[in-house]
Scaffold this motif. Structure first.
Motif, mmCIF file in Angstrom:
data_model
loop_
_atom_site.group_PDB
_atom_site.id
_atom_site.type_symbol
_atom_site.label_atom_id
_atom_site.label_comp_id
_atom_site.label_asym_id
_atom_site.label_seq_id
_atom_site.Cartn_x
_atom_site.Cartn_y
_atom_site.Cartn_z
ATOM 1 N N ARG A 12 -12.120 -0.655 20.101
ATOM 2 C CA ARG A 12 -11.632 -0.144 21.398
ATOM 3 C C ARG A 12 -11.158 -1.286 22.288
ATOM 4 O O ARG A 12 -10.120 -1.177 22.957
ATOM 5 C CB ARG A 12 -12.740 0.607 22.117
ATOM 6 N N LEU A 13 -11.953 -2.380 22.308
ATOM 7 C CA LEU A 13 -11.546 -3.532 23.117
ATOM 8 C C LEU A 13 -10.239 -4.121 22.616
ATOM 9 O O LEU A 13 -9.352 -4.470 23.415
ATOM 10 C CB LEU A 13 -12.641 -4.609 23.100
ATOM 11 N N ASP A 14 -10.100 -4.241 21.300
ATOM 12 C CA ASP A 14 -8.859 -4.764 20.729
ATOM 13 C C ASP A 14 -7.669 -3.887 21.120
ATOM 14 O O ASP A 14 -6.606 -4.397 21.490
ATOM 15 C CB ASP A 14 -8.960 -4.858 19.205
ATOM 16 N N GLN A 15 -7.845 -2.568 21.054
ATOM 17 C CA GLN A 15 -6.778 -1.650 21.420
ATOM 18 C C GLN A 15 -6.443 -1.769 22.908
ATOM 19 O O GLN A 15 -5.268 -1.787 23.286
ATOM 20 C CB GLN A 15 -7.172 -0.208 21.080
ATOM 21 N N ALA A 16 -7.462 -1.878 23.748
ATOM 22 C CA ALA A 16 -7.230 -1.996 25.195
ATOM 23 C C ALA A 16 -6.524 -3.309 25.502
ATOM 24 O O ALA A 16 -5.597 -3.336 26.330
ATOM 25 C CB ALA A 16 -8.560 -1.928 25.946
ATOM 26 N N HIS A 42 -2.811 -3.847 27.103
ATOM 27 C CA HIS A 42 -2.670 -4.655 28.312
ATOM 28 C C HIS A 42 -1.617 -5.756 28.128
ATOM 29 O O HIS A 42 -0.924 -6.123 29.078
ATOM 30 C CB HIS A 42 -4.026 -5.271 28.693
ATOM 31 N N GLN A 43 -1.488 -6.269 26.917
ATOM 32 C CA GLN A 43 -0.547 -7.371 26.650
ATOM 33 C C GLN A 43 0.877 -6.870 26.516
ATOM 34 O O GLN A 43 1.818 -7.640 26.586
ATOM 35 C CB GLN A 43 -0.968 -8.123 25.389
ATOM 36 N N GLU A 44 1.063 -5.575 26.324
ATOM 37 C CA GLU A 44 2.420 -5.046 26.153
ATOM 38 C C GLU A 44 3.210 -5.062 27.412
ATOM 39 O O GLU A 44 2.914 -5.121 28.493
ATOM 40 C CB GLU A 44 2.361 -3.611 25.627
#
Length: 100
Positions: free
Chosen positions: A90-94, A98-100
């Motif tokens: 979940r953190l990786d996905q968030a 956020h980086q997009e």
């Protein structure tokens, strides 16, 4: 290194002298209390006669408790590892969003 000390343990109305390191005394006494309680429970149920048989039944009961506890601990650790993996995903996905 500390010299071993001799500890007197009373199990099912018999005394046993056991050598152990001073820092292990409390654990040894706790183990002896647990064994004594288990053996007394078995004796008081009246189904097992004789000190040797009571001791074997107590050993089996305590071994079962230990193995059951280890299995349960293993399951809990597996569940916790799965939760950690899910949270990491979940953190990786968030972070990716956020980086997009």
């Amino acid at each position: 290194m500390n010299q071993p000390l001799t500890v007197t343990l009373r199990i099912l109305d018999k005394e046993y002298q056991v050598a152990c390191p001073p820092e292990e005394r409390y654990n040894l006494e706790e183990a002896a209390r647990h064994l004594d309680n288990t053996m007394r429970d078995i004796r008081n149920r009246g189904k097992v006669v004789g000190l040797e048989r009571i001791a074997v039944m107590a050993a089996l009961n305590i071994s079962h408790e230990m193995l059951s506890g280890n299995l349960q601990k293993g399951r809990l650790m597996s569940d916790q590892q799965q939760q950690i993996t899910e949270l990491t995903n979940r953190l990786d996905q968030a972070l990716a969003r956020h980086q997009e």
